[in-house]
Design an enzyme around this catalytic site. Structure first.
Site, PDB file in Angstrom:
ATOM      1  N   SER A 127     -11.631 -20.947  23.857  1.00  0.00           N
ATOM      2  CA  SER A 127     -12.676 -20.558  23.922  1.00  0.00           C
ATOM      3  C   SER A 127     -13.180 -19.177  24.353  1.00  0.00           C
ATOM      4  O   SER A 127     -12.431 -18.179  24.200  1.00  0.00           O
ATOM      5  CB  SER A 127     -13.892 -21.756  23.874  1.00  0.00           C
ATOM      6  N   ASP A 154     -14.270 -25.924  13.234  1.00  0.00           N
ATOM      7  CA  ASP A 154     -14.924 -25.367  14.198  1.00  0.00           C
ATOM      8  C   ASP A 154     -16.395 -25.136  14.154  1.00  0.00           C
ATOM      9  O   ASP A 154     -16.773 -23.971  13.257  1.00  0.00           O
ATOM     10  CB  ASP A 154     -14.115 -24.458  15.041  1.00  0.00           C
ATOM     11  N   HIS A 205     -14.263 -27.990  17.497  1.00  0.00           N
ATOM     12  CA  HIS A 205     -13.990 -27.098  18.726  1.00  0.00           C
ATOM     13  C   HIS A 205     -13.455 -27.663  19.770  1.00  0.00           C
ATOM     14  O   HIS A 205     -13.967 -28.098  20.900  1.00  0.00           O
ATOM     15  CB  HIS A 205     -15.680 -26.520  19.329  1.00  0.00           C
TER      16      HIS A 205
END
Length: 283
Positions: free
Chosen positions: A125, A177, A210
């Protein structure tokens, strides 16, 4: 014992070959927003078990206020105003984090002699975003860059350094995601290619949100094994056991997991002999 995990007071976790003289590569893994180095320590240890020649360094981001999360303070590599493309231009603090990661690479190069082309930046991320932003703007080319559920931050301030255009970039992203959407991954790949990158692979994982899953970690491992095979035309520069103080010797012996063999040792030469035999593969 293939590797040894140590934790420092600043939140940095290091996974090192138990015999440090066997190291021939370094991988730095940066965590995501609100996390710490602990978040990927198990992944690093798993990768280390398959790549015993690699040292893994996992730093922890500084704690600072994040605009997107109502100004709450949390570990963050830079401020995030929002996740849309326009908001992504505002990344206060990214230069400081960029310099910190560059210094980690430089320390490995200067202190141990690890070539830049035997080092990799990886991250999840926000950490993946920082790895991409930093890795493609270095003075020397890395072996590669790994992005998991990440994106290109601060596009207007991003330019690929001369000679780094063919740096291998591997980007894994969950198709489901909801936070960093797959459209952001596609846009990042297009933007980086438009800046001149020629070796950017984007792989999507159906149903993955995610996060990462075993399939993605397996693909990361395959990529790393391809770009960082065992060996190398160099040896890490380590302080000779005979030049160490007794305190340094005891620390190195403990880090190597040789504590039980050091029980009863009294004289410095005994500690020197134990550590040297370990490095020579005699234990």
């Amino acid at each position: 014992m293939a590797s040894t995990t140590t934790r420092q007071g600043d939140g940095t976790i290091t996974v090192t070959p138990s015999n440090p003289s066997l190291q021939s590569a370094t991988i730095i893994i940066c965590h995501g927003l609100g996390d710490s180095s602990e978040g990927f320590s198990d992944v690093a240890e798993h990768l280390a078990s398959q790549m015993p020649h690699v040292k893994f360094i996992l730093p922890t981001a500084p704690t600072q206020k994040v605009t997107m999360n109502m100004g709450m303070a949390m570990p963050s590599w830079y401020d995030i105003v929002g996740l849309d493309k326009r908001s992504n231009e505002f990344c206060k603090g990214i230069e400081e984090s960029q310099q910190r990661i560059e210094q980690l690479l430089k320390d490995e190069h200067d202190n141990l002699g690890v070539p830049y082309d035997r080092m990799v930046l990886a991250g999840f991320s926000q950490g993946g975003a920082l790895s991409l932003y930093t890795g493609m703007q270095l003075p020397s080319k890395l072996a590669g860059i790994v992005i998991m559920s990440g994106y290109l931050p601060h596009e207007s301030g991003f330019n690929i350094a001369n000679g780094l255009q063919d740096t291998p970039i591997w980007h894994g992203h969950g198709a489901a995601d909801p936070l960093v959407r797959i459209t952001a991954a596609n846009e990042s790949q297009s933007a980086v290619k438009a800046k001149g990158a020629t070796n950017y692979t984007l792989k999507t994982y159906p149903g993955l949100a995610h996060s990462v899953n075993p399939q993605e970690i397996g693909d990361v491992l395959s990529f790393l094994q391809q770009i960082l095979p065992p060996g190398g035309d160099f040896k890490v520069k380590l302080k000779e056991p005979s030049e160490m103080s007794v305190k340094e010797l005891k620390g190195a012996i403990a880090k190597a997991g040789l504590g039980r063999l050091a029980v009863g040792l009294m004289e410095k030469r005994e500690f020197v002999e134990l550590l040297q035999n370990h490095r020579d593969g005699k234990l």
